[in-house]
Design a protein around this motif. Structure first.
Motif, mmCIF file in Angstrom:
data_model
loop_
_atom_site.group_PDB
_atom_site.id
_atom_site.type_symbol
_atom_site.label_atom_id
_atom_site.label_comp_id
_atom_site.label_asym_id
_atom_site.label_seq_id
_atom_site.Cartn_x
_atom_site.Cartn_y
_atom_site.Cartn_z
ATOM 1 N N ASP A 105 47.186 87.888 -23.735
ATOM 2 C CA ASP A 105 47.791 86.591 -23.425
ATOM 3 C C ASP A 105 46.764 85.488 -23.215
ATOM 4 O O ASP A 105 47.110 84.311 -23.166
ATOM 5 C CB ASP A 105 48.615 86.710 -22.139
ATOM 6 C CG ASP A 105 49.605 87.848 -22.240
ATOM 7 O OD1 ASP A 105 50.579 87.697 -22.976
ATOM 8 O OD2 ASP A 105 49.371 88.907 -21.619
ATOM 9 N N THR A 108 45.858 91.940 -12.507
ATOM 10 C CA THR A 108 45.796 91.486 -13.898
ATOM 11 C C THR A 108 44.624 92.144 -14.631
ATOM 12 O O THR A 108 43.464 91.944 -14.243
ATOM 13 C CB THR A 108 45.636 89.952 -13.936
ATOM 14 O OG1 THR A 108 46.756 89.372 -13.257
ATOM 15 C CG2 THR A 108 45.566 89.438 -15.358
ATOM 16 N N VAL A 137 45.435 79.110 -14.698
ATOM 17 C CA VAL A 137 45.030 80.357 -14.037
ATOM 18 C C VAL A 137 43.547 80.244 -13.678
ATOM 19 O O VAL A 137 42.744 79.742 -14.465
ATOM 20 C CB VAL A 137 45.317 81.590 -14.940
ATOM 21 C CG1 VAL A 137 44.664 81.477 -16.303
ATOM 22 C CG2 VAL A 137 44.854 82.877 -14.274
ATOM 23 N N PHE A 153 44.276 89.816 -20.046
ATOM 24 C CA PHE A 153 43.247 88.942 -20.612
ATOM 25 C C PHE A 153 42.195 89.759 -21.354
ATOM 26 O O PHE A 153 42.038 90.960 -21.125
ATOM 27 C CB PHE A 153 42.595 88.108 -19.502
ATOM 28 C CG PHE A 153 43.524 87.079 -18.921
ATOM 29 C CD1 PHE A 153 43.695 85.850 -19.538
ATOM 30 C CD2 PHE A 153 44.253 87.357 -17.773
ATOM 31 C CE1 PHE A 153 44.576 84.907 -19.024
ATOM 32 C CE2 PHE A 153 45.132 86.418 -17.250
ATOM 33 C CZ PHE A 153 45.293 85.189 -17.876
ATOM 34 N N SER A 176 43.823 81.786 -8.329
ATOM 35 C CA SER A 176 44.902 82.714 -8.675
ATOM 36 C C SER A 176 44.519 84.140 -8.279
ATOM 37 O O SER A 176 45.336 84.898 -7.793
ATOM 38 C CB SER A 176 45.176 82.704 -10.178
ATOM 39 O OG SER A 176 45.270 81.412 -10.692
ATOM 40 N N ALA A 180 50.159 89.036 -17.187
ATOM 41 C CA ALA A 180 49.337 88.850 -18.385
ATOM 42 C C ALA A 180 48.237 89.904 -18.489
ATOM 43 O O ALA A 180 47.894 90.578 -17.518
ATOM 44 C CB ALA A 180 48.699 87.465 -18.348
ATOM 45 N N LYS A 216 54.945 81.180 -20.448
ATOM 46 C CA LYS A 216 53.880 80.630 -19.603
ATOM 47 C C LYS A 216 54.309 79.412 -18.791
ATOM 48 O O LYS A 216 53.501 78.834 -18.081
ATOM 49 C CB LYS A 216 52.648 80.329 -20.452
ATOM 50 C CG LYS A 216 51.992 81.599 -20.964
ATOM 51 C CD LYS A 216 50.661 81.332 -21.603
ATOM 52 C CE LYS A 216 50.048 82.648 -22.055
ATOM 53 N NZ LYS A 216 48.915 82.461 -22.963
ATOM 54 N N TRP A 229 50.529 84.593 -15.044
ATOM 55 C CA TRP A 229 49.310 85.392 -15.212
ATOM 56 C C TRP A 229 49.390 86.727 -14.478
ATOM 57 O O TRP A 229 48.579 87.612 -14.723
ATOM 58 C CB TRP A 229 48.091 84.584 -14.755
ATOM 59 C CG TRP A 229 48.364 83.708 -13.568
ATOM 60 C CD1 TRP A 229 48.733 82.391 -13.582
ATOM 61 C CD2 TRP A 229 48.332 84.100 -12.191
ATOM 62 N NE1 TRP A 229 48.940 81.948 -12.304
ATOM 63 C CE2 TRP A 229 48.689 82.965 -11.430
ATOM 64 C CE3 TRP A 229 48.030 85.291 -11.532
ATOM 65 C CZ2 TRP A 229 48.762 82.994 -10.041
ATOM 66 C CZ3 TRP A 229 48.092 85.325 -10.144
ATOM 67 C CH2 TRP A 229 48.462 84.181 -9.421
#
Ligand code: TEU
Length: 539
Positions: free
Chosen positions: A51, A353, A242, A16, A267, A14, A5, A11
């Protein structure tokens, strides 16, 4: 595999996970989830491989809109726990390389926030201008704009002789971003949370902050990007944070402004164009229509190709405002497992993402409740308004079953036992009866479960650059049953094939690589596509 990171734009690689704290895990038996409950499940989330956690609002709030009405941005809602619990959550998550993404509600606050209580005192109170007011007589509002949860956007305060503006419920007065003092207070508050160690922010309805009521402008107001650039400069100064902005009004061109490196705003965005495809043209989300697959494909294609090298998007089909996608675009009966995996394959193979909403990873479904058992204010206001307008009550209930926000908010199903292991008390919203078969415990015991499929998807994303970098090409755009696309970099390629229906479908018009799929939802391959079959080839 864990992400580094410290890397710029970490991100982009990543995945989420969204937690709706009220419904995730209760530890004190009051029937409402809490922060210690989330802490107790971090190992589970770590096993999934995520993450970061987007945490829906946990700040002090009268809970008229389940925390999206904040009365103190720097205190924790006591039913969820204490500030020490929050610090412990941030710390324990960090130990597992999981970032906590706080939900910032900056467009409005609660009518119980001290700023609003002050503002109500007099027109010359220093906080009065933190809100949006127009003079009036209490009979005719300044205009006919209708609030998101029903009724006028204007509420009259007789002793001031003024109306205040609220995009959502009357208990959620809009903040006046034109006021630089208000903006400064918000930036200071955000810095407080950065100081606590959060990894970033999700910004609630951020495209609504620059409103111009005179021109009936709420989304994408003229000063929006100016405000966002200032916000980013003053509050999101660290490179590693992020930020994801909820923007119902975003199209590809607007999303470039929000999320391109040069504009220095956010982001990435949550955009909703794909979410509105199964409603009647010109209607609201309650006006149901079937999904026409080519529309979904073209919509996602426009985002994939439109933002390539020019911005960054998020990938989601579920959140706390949406019905469960397996019930919506999949099949929550006989092919629940197959269709949940298929939808995940389609989404996770794309650039951008991914966000997984709690329970999605075990294929949780919609619920049908008697009206009085629903809690969401939107559902009750809708029923009242539509029945008053002459709609047939049974058809209004069908809309609620299909689209009501409480579908996504029923308690997380941890076990087959009482209250699905969510609480030892009485859950604030009924637990879905299907928890006896759909639950985390069962998913973890079954190597073929949806959970392990998501785990593999997440792991593959970390292993293969094609997920992050590959160019997107849509194949068979007009096909009404199959969603097929390629992702290509110079050295690595991906082919995703999804059957969106129960009927079998051919494969002979698709060029299949001479390798085993990296992932598939059927254990044996065949020469045609079975119900809801999905394959992901990486070569
Ligand atoms: O939602 C914004 C929004 O406009 C819609 O999602 C809305 O909630 C509804 O679904 C329209 O039919 C955000 C939050 O995600 C939501 O939970 C809040 O209620 C809303 O803002 C107000 O803060």
């Amino acid at each position: 595999m864990k992400l580094d990171k410290t890397k710029k734009d970490w991100w982009q690689s990543a995945v989420f996970y969204q937690i709706y704290p009220k419904s995730f895990q209760d530890t004190d038996g009051d029937g409402i989830g809490d922060l210690p409950g989330i802490i107790s499940r971090l190992d589970y989330l770590n096993k999934l491989g995520i993450d970061g956690i987007w945490l829906s609002p946990v700040c002090q709030s009268p809970q008229v809109d389940n925390g999206y009405d904040i009365s103190d941005y720097q205190a924790i809602y006591p039913v969820f726990g204490t500030m020490e619990d929050m610090e412990r959550l941030i710390h324990e998550a960090k130990k597992r390389n999981i970032s906590i993404i706080l939900d910032l509600v900056l467009n409005h606050c609660s009518d119980q926030h001290p700023w609003f209580l002050e503002a109500l005192k007099s027109r010359d109170n220093p906080y009065h201008d933190y809100f949006v007011w127009r003079d009036g007589d209490g009979v005719t509002p300044p205009n006919d704009m209708m609030a998101c949860f029903g009724g006028s956007m204007w509420t009259y305060v007789p002793h001031l002789g003024q109306y205040y503006f609220h995009h959502f419920a009357a208990q959620q007065p809009d903040l006046n971003w034109e006021n630089p003092k208000l903006r400064r207070e918000l930036y200071d508050m955000i810095r407080f949370w950065v100081g606590k160690g959060v990894g970033g922010f999700r910004l609630d309805v951020i495209d609504q902050i620059a409103k111009v009521p005179e021109e009936k402008i709420t989304a994408n107001g003229p000063r929006l990007h100016e405000f966002l650039q200032e916000l980013s400069k003053e509050a999101f100064c660290e490179e590693g944070l992020v930020t994801v902005g909820e923007a119902w009004g975003a199209n590809v061109e607007r999303a470039k402004l929000f999320s391109s490196r040069d504009c220095k705003e956010l982001s990435m965005v949550f955009q909703f164009q794909h979410i509105g495809l199964d409603q009647q043209p010109g209607g609201e989300k309650w006006d149901l229509a079937p999904l026409y697959l080519p529309d979904l494909k073209k919509c996602l294609e426009s985002w994939q190709t439109g933002l390539e090298h020019e911005g960054w998007n998020s990938l989601f089909m579920n959140n706390h405002d949406l019905p469960r996608v397996v019930s919506r675009w999949g099949n929550d009966g006989a092919f629940r497992v197959e269709s949940a995996k298929m939808l995940a394959t389609m989404l996770h193979g794309l650039q951008s993402t991914p966000y997984i909403y709690q329970g999605e990873e075990i294929g949780m479904t919609n619920i049908r409740l008697p009206l009085e058992d629903y809690v969401d204010l939107e559902i009750h206001n809708l029923y009242r308004d539509r029945v008053a307008a002459g709609y047939n009550p049974a058809s209004v209930m069908e809309s609620i079953y299909a689209r009501g926000r409480d579908n996504g908010r029923t308690p997380m199903q941890w076990t087959a036992g009482e209250n699905a292991g969510f609480t030892t008390g009485k859950a604030w919203l009924p637990v879905n009866e299907n928890h006896t078969s759909i639950n985390v415990e069962a998913a973890l015991e079954d190597p073929d479960s949806i959970f392990y499929y998501y785990q593999k998807l997440i792991a593959l994303r970390k292993q293969h650059a094609v997920f992050r970098e590959g160019c997107f090409t849509l194949l068979l755009p007009e096909d009404e049953q199959r969603f097929v696309y390629r992702r290509d970099t110079e050295n690595e390629h991906m082919l995703v094939i999804c059957n969106f229906k129960e009927e079998p479908a051919p494969l002979d018009d698709i060029e299949i690589p001479a390798t085993e799929p990296a992932l598939s939802n059927y254990s044996e391959l065949s020469d045609y596509l079975r119900p809801y079959e999905a394959r992901m080839y990486i070569f």
